[in-house]
Scaffold this motif. Structure first.
Motif, mmCIF file in Angstrom:
data_model
loop_
_atom_site.group_PDB
_atom_site.id
_atom_site.type_symbol
_atom_site.label_atom_id
_atom_site.label_comp_id
_atom_site.label_asym_id
_atom_site.label_seq_id
_atom_site.Cartn_x
_atom_site.Cartn_y
_atom_site.Cartn_z
ATOM 1 N N GLU A 110 42.545 37.784 31.663
ATOM 2 C CA GLU A 110 43.388 37.782 32.855
ATOM 3 C C GLU A 110 44.250 36.532 32.845
ATOM 4 N N LEU A 111 45.415 36.649 33.445
ATOM 5 C CA LEU A 111 46.305 35.497 33.585
ATOM 6 C C LEU A 111 46.774 35.424 35.033
ATOM 7 N N HIS A 112 46.423 34.352 35.714
ATOM 8 C CA HIS A 112 46.794 34.172 37.129
ATOM 9 C C HIS A 112 46.385 35.390 37.961
ATOM 10 N N GLY A 113 45.231 35.969 37.628
ATOM 11 C CA GLY A 113 44.737 37.121 38.366
ATOM 12 C C GLY A 113 45.299 38.449 37.910
ATOM 13 N N ASN A 114 46.261 38.447 36.979
ATOM 14 C CA ASN A 114 46.848 39.688 36.463
ATOM 15 C C ASN A 114 46.087 40.125 35.217
#
Length: 224
Positions: free
Chosen positions: A27-31
């Motif tokens: 995940e990246l920044h919640g994405n």
């Protein structure tokens, strides 16, 4: 815009991601991503009723243009399987390199991909010489030209066997300096071609009527 999670994909896709080493997704920044490799990840975004497949390089700060977009999540999943398969399909040494290149695909190739279910796509990558829409990009080394002992010695000396070669009936060793064993016909004979560092043209340095002297020549070159 909504990020599609890997749980929304067909289980066949998840199995393929695991087999190819693209699991678990990060995940990246919640994405969430749907697949993550060593240096890149894939994300699927739903935007205005269409699904977009994005490739993110871990060294680049932005997603960039979609690799592929379609109205159907299954179509995008098919392309995801080929993208991962092109890079990491578990193909044995000696098999040719195969790929489905979405940027180069024409309408017929896209239609052929859509006609395959997900399991058929993964089976194609497990086939030595698959049918279209997968294409053979380069040949694998001809393992009948080498021995396991020679390959191991070459690896130890810093001259690893190449996974792929430019021509059939050949096997290539080395990185900066390369040695290529070739089989010739009419009459049957064998040769070793040497490519120096940054050289694109080979020099034939040894020829023989059978492989034993070829292997001995290379063993001498691969001395530690």
């Amino acid at each position: 815009m909504r990020a599609v999670t890997v749980d929304e994909l067909d289980p066949v896709a998840g199995d393929w991601l695991r087999e190819c080493g693209w699991w678990p997704p990060a995940e990246l920044h919640g994405n969430p991503f749907v697949a993550t490799g060593e240096r890149m990840s894939y994300r699927i975004a739903e935007r205005a009723g269409r699904f977009e497949l994005h490739l993110r390089d871990h060294g680049v700060a932005k997603l960039g243009d979609p690799v592929h977009a379609a109205d159907d999540l299954a179509d995008v999943t098919r392309v995801l399987l080929t993208e991962v398969g092109n890079r990491s399909a578990p193909r044995p040494l000696g098999w040719p390199c195969v790929a489905f290149r979405i940027p180069c695909a024409d309408k017929e190739e896209l239609a052929a991909l859509r006609a395959l279910d997900l399991a058929a796509i993964t089976r194609a990558y497990r086939t030595e010489r698959p049918d279209p829409p997968l294409r053979i990009i380069s040949e694998g080394p001809d393992l009948s030209l080498v021995t396991t002992e020679l390959v191991a010695q070459a690896e130890r000396s810093g001259h690893p066997l190449h996974r792929f070669v430019r021509t059939a009936e050949s096997a290539a060793f080395g990185m900066d300096v390369r040695y290529v064993v070739r089989r010739h016909h009419e009459p049957l004979r064998y040769s070793v071609d040497r490519y120096g560092e940054r050289e694109n043209h080979a020099t034939t340095v040894f020829t023989a009527d059978d492989l034993a002297p070829i292997h001995e020549y290379l063993r001498q070159r691969f001395q530690p």
